[in-house]
Design an enzyme around this catalytic site. Structure first.
Site, PDB file in Angstrom:
ATOM      1  N   ASP A  33     -64.764  -1.273 -19.603  1.00 46.82           N
ATOM      2  CA  ASP A  33     -65.588  -0.115 -19.498  1.00 46.82           C
ATOM      3  C   ASP A  33     -65.150   1.257 -19.289  1.00 46.82           C
ATOM      4  O   ASP A  33     -63.993   0.996 -18.959  1.00 46.82           O
ATOM      5  CB  ASP A  33     -66.738  -0.568 -18.300  1.00 46.82           C
ATOM      6  CG  ASP A  33     -67.561   0.487 -18.146  1.00 46.82           C
ATOM      7  OD1 ASP A  33     -68.166   1.167 -18.884  1.00 46.82           O
ATOM      8  OD2 ASP A  33     -67.885   1.045 -16.832  1.00 46.82           O
ATOM      9  N   LEU A  34     -65.789   2.299 -19.475  1.00 40.40           N
ATOM     10  CA  LEU A  34     -65.076   3.450 -19.331  1.00 40.40           C
ATOM     11  C   LEU A  34     -65.599   4.182 -17.933  1.00 40.40           C
ATOM     12  O   LEU A  34     -64.447   4.217 -17.311  1.00 40.40           O
ATOM     13  CB  LEU A  34     -65.316   4.397 -20.560  1.00 40.40           C
ATOM     14  CG  LEU A  34     -64.791   5.708 -20.557  1.00 40.40           C
ATOM     15  CD1 LEU A  34     -63.264   5.608 -20.701  1.00 40.40           C
ATOM     16  CD2 LEU A  34     -65.101   6.509 -21.974  1.00 40.40           C
ATOM     17  N   ASP A 209     -68.290  -1.679 -13.970  1.00 44.32           N
ATOM     18  CA  ASP A 209     -68.638  -1.320 -12.798  1.00 44.32           C
ATOM     19  C   ASP A 209     -70.191  -1.360 -12.530  1.00 44.32           C
ATOM     20  O   ASP A 209     -70.773  -0.872 -11.187  1.00 44.32           O
ATOM     21  CB  ASP A 209     -68.195   0.019 -12.209  1.00 44.32           C
ATOM     22  CG  ASP A 209     -68.937   1.146 -13.052  1.00 44.32           C
ATOM     23  OD1 ASP A 209     -68.934   1.115 -14.346  1.00 44.32           O
ATOM     24  OD2 ASP A 209     -69.448   2.094 -12.531  1.00 44.32           O
TER      25      ASP A 209
END
Ligand SMILES: [Mg+2]
Length: 256
Positions: A33-34, A209
Site C-alpha cells: 500500500d502507498l 494500514d
C-alpha cells in the site's frame, strides 16, 4: 493476543505486537500500500511523499525479487506514479480496478456514466462544506480530513449512493469515503498479479494500514503468504508493525 497490563491504578488491554518474521525476499512477492505504509499520512492527499530512504529500499527490493513488487493503492495509477516519480513500479490503482504489469482492465467493465453522475452529486454536497472531491478513473473519493465534523454525513452520503447502484460499492478509509467499483478490490488485484510473472509461484506479502487493505491481507494469506498491518486497528492480517518507520526497518533487515 490481548494482554492485560496495569500501570498505577489503571488497567488496560494492550495488543501484543506480532512482528513479522525474517523472510527470504527471493521466495516472496511484495504488495505494498502507498499512503500510511510507504508514505507517511499527510494533511492533504496531494502532499503525500515517499522518503528517499524508502525509495532506495524499493529499488533494492525489486532487484532482490526479480521485480515482484507492486504498489497496491486506492489512488489512481497516475497519482501513484506522480508520488513515486521518477520511480515506476508495477502497480494497481483505484482499489484493484487499474493494473499495470498484469493485464489491463477492459474499459467496458467501468460504468463511466454512473461514476460521472455520482461525482457531480458528491461535488454539490462537498462544495459548500469545503470538502475535497477526488475523481479517479474508476472511483470518486470524498476527503474530510480538513472538516472531520462532516465525517458522518460523508459516510452516509456515500453509503446511500452505493446502495442505489449495484455496480458500485462504498469504501471507508482514514478520513475518506469513496464510491468505487463493486467488482474490484485489493484482493482481486493480488489474485491477478499472482497469475503472471514475476509474481507467479511466489508467496505474497501484503502490507497496508487501512481497512481497504483487508481484502489484500485475505488474498495473500489464502495463498499461504502473509498480511502485515501497519499501526492499530482490527485486522485479519497475521502480523503487525507499529508504524511506517517500523516497516522500513523490517524491510531494511530483509535486504541487509
Ligand atoms: Mg493506506
Amino acid at each position: 493476543m490481548p494482554l492485560n497490563a496495569s500501570v498505577g491504578k489503571m488497567t488496560f488491554t494492550m495488543t501484543q505486537p506480532n512482528a513479522p518474521p525474517y523472510i527470504q525476499c527471493c521466495h516472496h512477492a511484495f504488495y505494498l500500500d502507498l499512503d500510511g505504509t510507504l508514505a507517511p499520512i499527510a494533511e492533504q492527499p496531494e502532499q503525500a511523499a515517499v522518503p528517499q530512504a524508502t525509495r532506495d529500499l524499493l529499488v533494492r527490493l525489486s532487484d532482490a525479487t526479480d521485480g515482484a513488487v507492486a504498489i497496491v493503492s486506492g489512488r489512481s495509477l497516475a497519482e501513484v506514479d506522480r508520488i513515486l516519480a521518477p520511480l515506476t513500479l508495477r502497480a494497481s490503482g483505484s482499489h484493484g480496478a487499474e493494473l499495470r504489469g498484469a493485464g489491463e482492465t477492459p474499459i467496458s467493465q467501468v460504468p463511466l456514466a454512473t461514476l460521472r453522475a455520482a461525482a457531480d452529486e458528491i461535488g454539490r454536497f462537498a462544495e459548500p462544506k469545503g470538502l475535497l472531491v477526488e475523481p479517479k478513473p474508476t472511483a470518486v473519493a470524498l476527503h474530510y480530513r480538513t472538516a472531520p465534523q462532516h465525517a458522518d454525513a460523508c459516510r452516509m452520503l456515500i453509503e446511500t449512493m452505493a446502495r442505489s447502484a449495484s455496480e458500485l460499492r462504498a469504501l471507508h478509509g482514514k478520513m475518506v469515503s469513496e464510491l468505487t467499483l463493486a467488482a474490484f478490490d485489493k484482493g482481486t488485484a493480488i489474485a491477478r498479479f499472482s497469475r503472471t510473472a514475476p509474481f507467479k509461484g511466489r508467496l505474497p506479502v501484503m502490507v497496508g494500514d487501512d481497512v481497504t487493505d483487508e481484502d489484500g491481507f485475505r488474498a495473500a494469506q489464502a495463498q499461504g503468504g502473509m498480511g502485515i498491518k501497519i499501526g492499530e486497528g482490527a485486522t485479519v492480517a497475521r502480523y503487525r508493525l507499529a508504524s511506517v518507520p517500523a516497516f522500513g526497518d523490517w524491510l531494511a533487515s530483509l535486504l541487509a
